[in-house]
Design a protein around this motif. Sequence first.
Motif, short mmCIF file in Angstrom:
data_model
loop_
_atom_site.label_atom_id
_atom_site.label_comp_id
_atom_site.label_asym_id
_atom_site.label_seq_id
_atom_site.Cartn_x
_atom_site.Cartn_y
_atom_site.Cartn_z
N ARG A 125 -10.96 -8.17 -16.59
CA ARG A 125 -11.22 -8.69 -17.92
C ARG A 125 -12.36 -9.70 -17.91
O ARG A 125 -13.23 -9.69 -18.77
N ALA A 126 -12.35 -10.56 -16.90
CA ALA A 126 -13.43 -11.54 -16.77
C ALA A 126 -14.76 -10.85 -16.53
O ALA A 126 -15.81 -11.36 -16.89
N LEU A 127 -14.70 -9.69 -15.91
CA LEU A 127 -15.92 -8.93 -15.64
C LEU A 127 -16.30 -8.03 -16.80
O LEU A 127 -17.24 -7.26 -16.74
N GLU A 128 -15.52 -8.12 -17.86
CA GLU A 128 -15.75 -7.29 -19.04
C GLU A 128 -15.79 -5.81 -18.66
O GLU A 128 -16.75 -5.10 -18.95
N ALA A 129 -14.77 -5.45 -17.99
CA ALA A 129 -14.61 -4.06 -17.61
C ALA A 129 -13.17 -3.67 -17.87
O ALA A 129 -12.26 -4.49 -17.74
N ASN A 130 -13.00 -2.45 -18.28
CA ASN A 130 -11.65 -1.93 -18.47
C ASN A 130 -11.23 -1.16 -17.24
O ASN A 130 -11.99 -0.36 -16.71
N ILE A 131 -10.03 -1.43 -16.80
CA ILE A 131 -9.51 -0.57 -15.74
C ILE A 131 -8.42 0.29 -16.36
O ILE A 131 -7.64 -0.18 -17.19
N LYS A 132 -8.44 1.54 -15.98
CA LYS A 132 -7.49 2.48 -16.54
C LYS A 132 -6.63 3.07 -15.43
O LYS A 132 -7.10 3.32 -14.33
N PHE A 133 -5.37 3.26 -15.76
CA PHE A 133 -4.46 3.93 -14.85
C PHE A 133 -4.12 5.28 -15.41
O PHE A 133 -3.75 5.40 -16.58
N SER A 134 -4.26 6.27 -14.62
CA SER A 134 -3.84 7.59 -15.07
C SER A 134 -3.00 8.23 -13.98
O SER A 134 -3.24 8.04 -12.79
N VAL A 135 -2.00 8.93 -14.42
CA VAL A 135 -1.06 9.55 -13.49
C VAL A 135 -1.22 11.04 -13.51
O VAL A 135 -1.35 11.65 -14.56
N GLU A 136 -1.18 11.59 -12.33
CA GLU A 136 -1.41 13.01 -12.14
C GLU A 136 -0.21 13.57 -11.38
O GLU A 136 0.07 13.14 -10.28
N MET A 137 0.50 14.47 -12.03
CA MET A 137 1.66 15.07 -11.36
C MET A 137 1.17 16.24 -10.53
O MET A 137 0.54 17.15 -11.05
N ASN A 138 1.51 16.21 -9.27
CA ASN A 138 1.13 17.35 -8.45
C ASN A 138 2.34 17.93 -7.75
O ASN A 138 3.05 17.26 -7.05
N ASP A 139 2.54 19.22 -8.01
CA ASP A 139 3.60 19.95 -7.34
C ASP A 139 3.01 20.75 -6.21
O ASP A 139 2.08 21.51 -6.41
N SER A 140 3.57 20.61 -5.07
CA SER A 140 3.11 21.43 -3.96
C SER A 140 3.95 22.69 -3.95
O SER A 140 5.10 22.67 -3.56
N GLU A 141 3.32 23.73 -4.42
CA GLU A 141 4.01 25.01 -4.44
C GLU A 141 4.18 25.54 -3.02
O GLU A 141 5.12 26.22 -2.69
N PHE A 142 3.24 25.19 -2.20
CA PHE A 142 3.28 25.64 -0.80
C PHE A 142 4.00 24.59 0.02
O PHE A 142 3.42 23.62 0.44
N LYS A 143 5.29 24.78 0.19
CA LYS A 143 6.03 23.82 1.00
C LYS A 143 6.20 24.42 2.39
O LYS A 143 7.17 25.11 2.68
N VAL A 144 5.23 24.21 3.20
CA VAL A 144 5.23 24.75 4.55
C VAL A 144 6.08 23.83 5.43
O VAL A 144 5.72 22.72 5.73
N ALA A 145 7.25 24.31 5.78
CA ALA A 145 8.15 23.46 6.55
C ALA A 145 8.41 24.07 7.92
O ALA A 145 8.45 25.28 8.09
#
Lengths: 110, 110
Positions: free
Chosen positions: A90-110
């Motif tokens: 805020r002091a730097l007059e910049a906005n920081i944004k948080f964004s969430v990305e859901m990632n499913d690992s379809e390839f569950k190599v176990a």
Amino acid sequence: METKRNKMKMMTLDQMKDQHIGEIGTEERNKYEFDLRLDILGEMIKSVRKERHLTQEQLGELIGVQKSQISKLEKSAKNVTIETILKVFRALEANIKFSVEMNDSEFKVA
Amino acid sequence: METKRNKMKMMTLDQMKDQHIGEIGTEERNKYEFDLRLDILGEMIKSVRKERHLTQEQLGELIGVQKSQISKLEKSAKNVTIETILKVFRALEANIKFSVEMNDSEFKVA
DNA sequence: GAATAAGTTTCTATATATTGAAACATTTGA
DNA sequence: TCAAATGTTTCAATATATAGAAACTTATTC
């Protein structure tokens, strides 16, 4: 007097990572994906501060702390509270944004 | 066995704000822009957890804490460290991204 | 090269984040 | 409606973030 108008600049973590490691997909990149995420915020602070042509001391004055705190933040922001981060940007007059990305690992190599 | 494949879902703070307050530009929105930013991370945690069909207790187990800690995080994540945030979202198999936006106010109405 | 400016590190003190446990409150499912 | 499941709050203890000050290091300027 020249009116200096900076366009909106969107700089993401990914862009900074590209500079430091390599592009998405490279093995180098994946290897450090998590660890670097912990450090990169400090570099973002530094980068924006320089963009604003401020010293650490000046930024510190804006927030109300000594330059040593700014230095510490820039060196490592991994254990910093969200509130502190926001205060700085805020002091730097910049906005920081948080964004969430859901990632499913379809390839569950176990 | 049905292969359930969820597409990448990008959910941003702004999207959540739209739901809660109103769209960018409205006076209501600007009024709470900063304060809400401090609270919205908790709601993002909750939202993703529900998306994953997890209880707070189950998420707590994933991380290694009791459910009360999850509850507290979800209620208010404003004074939480970045590392804690990342830990939670990692357990939820979600990426959180930080992006910085430099904004210059050309119109300095003083 | 010398002086100054800018940034970093260390130490100590204080404020606060994190945690578990338990009591409490709300929600859910039958 | 009731019991179980789920979520919330409070309290106390521990770990750690935040801060100043000062010494130190590095970068910059002339």
